[in-house]
Design a protein around this motif. Structure first.
Motif, PDB file in Angstrom:
ATOM      1  N   UNK A  16       0.830  -1.111   0.032  1.00 20.27           N
ATOM      2  CA  UNK A  16       0.065   0.042  -0.011  1.00 20.27           C
ATOM      3  C   UNK A  16       0.891   1.023  -0.140  1.00 20.27           C
ATOM      4  N   UNK A  17       0.367   2.257  -0.843  1.00 21.13           N
ATOM      5  CA  UNK A  17       1.120   3.528  -0.918  1.00 21.13           C
ATOM      6  C   UNK A  17       0.334   4.308   0.281  1.00 21.13           C
ATOM      7  N   UNK A  18       1.158   4.756   1.253  1.00 31.83           N
ATOM      8  CA  UNK A  18       0.468   5.746   2.278  1.00 31.83           C
ATOM      9  C   UNK A  18       1.058   7.063   2.269  1.00 31.83           C
ATOM     10  N   UNK A  19       0.019   8.113   2.201  1.00 29.88           N
ATOM     11  CA  UNK A  19       0.146   9.302   2.252  1.00 29.88           C
ATOM     12  C   UNK A  19       0.475   9.919   3.691  1.00 29.88           C
ATOM     13  N   UNK A  20       1.371  10.453   4.175  1.00 30.97           N
ATOM     14  CA  UNK A  20       1.337  10.685   5.494  1.00 30.97           C
ATOM     15  C   UNK A  20       1.718  12.165   5.795  1.00 30.97           C
ATOM     16  N   UNK A  21       1.460  12.875   6.889  1.00 29.96           N
ATOM     17  CA  UNK A  21       1.981  14.035   7.358  1.00 29.96           C
ATOM     18  C   UNK A  21       3.069  13.874   8.864  1.00 29.96           C
ATOM     19  N   UNK A  22       4.164  14.246   8.426  1.00 32.21           N
ATOM     20  CA  UNK A  22       5.064  14.201   9.610  1.00 32.21           C
ATOM     21  C   UNK A  22       5.738  15.680   9.764  1.00 32.21           C
ATOM     22  N   UNK A  23       5.561  15.856  11.066  1.00 30.88           N
ATOM     23  CA  UNK A  23       6.042  17.438  11.408  1.00 30.88           C
ATOM     24  C   UNK A  23       5.840  18.326  10.177  1.00 30.88           C
ATOM     25  N   UNK A  24       4.593  18.468   9.817  1.00 31.17           N
ATOM     26  CA  UNK A  24       3.964  19.584   8.788  1.00 31.17           C
ATOM     27  C   UNK A  24       4.434  19.481   7.599  1.00 31.17           C
ATOM     28  N   UNK A  25       4.953  18.144   7.218  1.00 33.10           N
ATOM     29  CA  UNK A  25       5.479  17.845   5.912  1.00 33.10           C
ATOM     30  C   UNK A  25       4.692  16.704   5.274  1.00 33.10           C
ATOM     31  N   UNK A  26       4.148  16.599   4.240  1.00 30.62           N
ATOM     32  CA  UNK A  26       3.594  15.578   3.419  1.00 30.62           C
ATOM     33  C   UNK A  26       4.639  14.709   2.846  1.00 30.62           C
ATOM     34  N   UNK A  27       4.474  13.382   3.000  1.00 33.78           N
ATOM     35  CA  UNK A  27       5.406  12.244   2.093  1.00 33.78           C
ATOM     36  C   UNK A  27       4.757  11.031   2.138  1.00 33.78           C
ATOM     37  N   UNK A  28       5.370  10.131   1.234  1.00 34.78           N
ATOM     38  CA  UNK A  28       4.669   8.819   0.924  1.00 34.78           C
ATOM     39  C   UNK A  28       5.641   7.753   1.332  1.00 34.78           C
ATOM     40  N   UNK A  29       5.063   6.609   1.861  1.00 35.67           N
ATOM     41  CA  UNK A  29       5.849   5.353   1.762  1.00 35.67           C
ATOM     42  C   UNK A  29       4.958   4.557   1.484  1.00 35.67           C
ATOM     43  N   UNK A  30       5.857   3.222   1.008  1.00 35.62           N
ATOM     44  CA  UNK A  30       5.188   1.782   0.549  1.00 35.62           C
ATOM     45  C   UNK A  30       5.228   0.868   2.032  1.00 35.62           C
TER      46      UNK A  30
END
Length: 450
Positions: A356-370
């Motif tokens: 699954x490709x997860x879109x997440x917010x970390x410390x105010x920044x958006x990023x994606x992880x598998x």
């Protein structure tokens, strides 16, 4: 679970006897939500909970409706550490409660702050239907059809093909006897609380002897968090039904919860001290290999409309993907988590052999992880990546996204076995089958404050 000492044996709720009636419910995981009107209010979501010996109304809701409270205050012990404040509705028997086709009252109604439960259930909880709701009737709990059927005990005759299991009662709570084996030892008779308000399978101190066990976070309902042990029981036998490799948690209340009960149509006959178990198509479902989706323990963050990572299990797929405590998951394979909801997200992330490709917010920044879930996909041709969440949400995994908003709330009685699907439903929604989430963690004990 809610136990209120010092009350003595309560009488059952008084009720309108226009029986039988069929009450549509909403299912989230193995938790059943019943739409209830309080003193003529708009419908509110109540959890159906055999593990509560009184009915409960959320404190904020009671205040908004101006329900009078008496001067008695008790302290409750939740699933975790620490106490919970409990107030009581004054002259509760005058507070009219309604489900479709039926008006009733409860002799005692507790008032408890339930504001923390959406983090676990993924939705607001306005109250709990406990002993006083079950006692006057024979209650059929049909998980697959998502209905309750209430019958008059005086005229009810069971005609199904289920097996009878004896119920015993202490403080207006139902218990069953189970034979449990753990750690390679011989089976032992154990008394378990029958708890439809818990999403666990079977919890018992014998989990501490399980060969495969690990430490997890417990007490995430009304109490504070604490460390607990998660393990697998070798076998659990209730009546003629035996389950193997059953997950459970200890220490805590010994119970059989929704992850087992959802495999049956239950017929609860409190007056005669028995229940009937009729297996449904989920009887032989395997218990989840991963108790938490992707090895992640998630909490719903309503303000951010996403799932907050509360814990990452060491050695889990979540750790391998680089997820951290505090990350906010906002989308899966492009599908907003706000549409999936918490329970659906957790179940989705348990599907083996998927990425699954997860879109997440970390410390105010958006990023994606598998996030790669180990194992082999159970469905031939099942999507491994981008289409996975969308097909799951569209219904190919029997679990589309919930939609917000009440449908009609007709207060009319339908024929037995049939329910108006417009009653109290989220428009266009269906619930997941067989998901397992954190236990709601109701009150385990109340005592009067000194």
């Amino acid at each position: 679970m809610l136990v209120a000492p010092g009350l003595g044996a309560q009488g059952p709720a008084s009720a309108d006897r226009s029986l039988p009636v069929t009450v549509p419910v909403e299912r989230s995981g193995s938790t059943l939500f019943v739409p209830v009107r309080i003193a003529g209010s708009e419908p509110r979501w109540f959890i159906l909970d055999t593990g509560a010996n009184v009915c409960v109304i959320d404190g904020a809701g009671a205040a908004r409706m101006g329900l009078p409270l008496d001067t008695m205050e008790t302290r409750g012990q939740g699933a975790g550490a620490g106490g919970v404040r409990v107030r009581w509705i004054a002259d509760a028997a005058r507070v009219r409660l309604e489900v479709p086709g039926l008006a009733f009252t409860c002799e005692r109604i507790a008032v408890i702050d339930l504001s923390g439960t959406p983090g676990i259930t993924g939705r607001p909880v306005d109250g709990i239907l406990g002993y006083s709701f079950f006692a006057p009737y024979v209650v059929e709990v049909d998980y697959d059809a998502e209905v309750l059927r209430l019958h008059d005990p005086a005229s009810y005759v069971y005609s199904g093909g289920g097996d009878t299991v004896a119920l015993t009662f202490r403080r207006n709570l139902p218990y069953v006897t189970a034979r449990i084996a753990a750690g390679g030892a011989a089976p032992r008779d154990r008394e378990l609380l029958l708890d439809t308000g818990s999403e666990d399978a079977v919890d018992d101190s014998l989990v501490l002897h399980a060969a495969d066990r690990r430490e997890v976070t417990g007490g995430v309902g009304l109490g504070q968090e604490y460390r607990a042990t998660l393990g697998r029981l070798d076998s659990v036998a209730i009546g003629p039904f035996t389950f193997r490799q059953v997950p459970g948690v200890a220490p805590g209340v010994a119970l059989v919860g929704g992850e087992v009960l959802r495999r049956f149509r239950l017929v609860l006959d409190y007056g005669r001290g028995r229940m009937y178990l009729e297996p449904n198509e989920h009887l032989h479902d395997s218990f989840n290999a991963l108790p938490f989706g992707g090895g992640l323990e998630l909490r719903w963050d309503a303000a951010a409309a996403g799932a907050r990572v509360h814990e990452v299990r060491p050695g889990s797929p979540g750790e391998a993907a680089g997820l951290r405590v505090g990350d906010l998951i906002v989308a899966v394979d492009g599908l907003p988590v706000a549409e999936l909801g918490l329970r659906r997200l957790v179940r989705l992330l348990r599907l083996p052999g998927r990425t699954f490709r997860l879109r997440l917010q970390r410390e105010g920044q958006m990023q994606e992880v598998d996030l790669r879930i180990p194992g082999v996909a159970s469905t031939p041709g099942a999507p491994a990546s981008a289409r996975g969440a969308n097909e799951f949400a569209a219904g190919k995994a029997r679990n589309p996204p919930a939609r917000i908003g009440w449908a009609r709330f007709p207060m009319t009685r339908g024929p037995p076995g049939r329910a108006s699907r417009s009653f109290g439903r989220r428009q266009g929604s269906r619930r997941p089958r067989g998901s397992r989430g954190a236990s709601l963690g109701m009150i385990t004990r109340c005592r009067e404050s000194s």
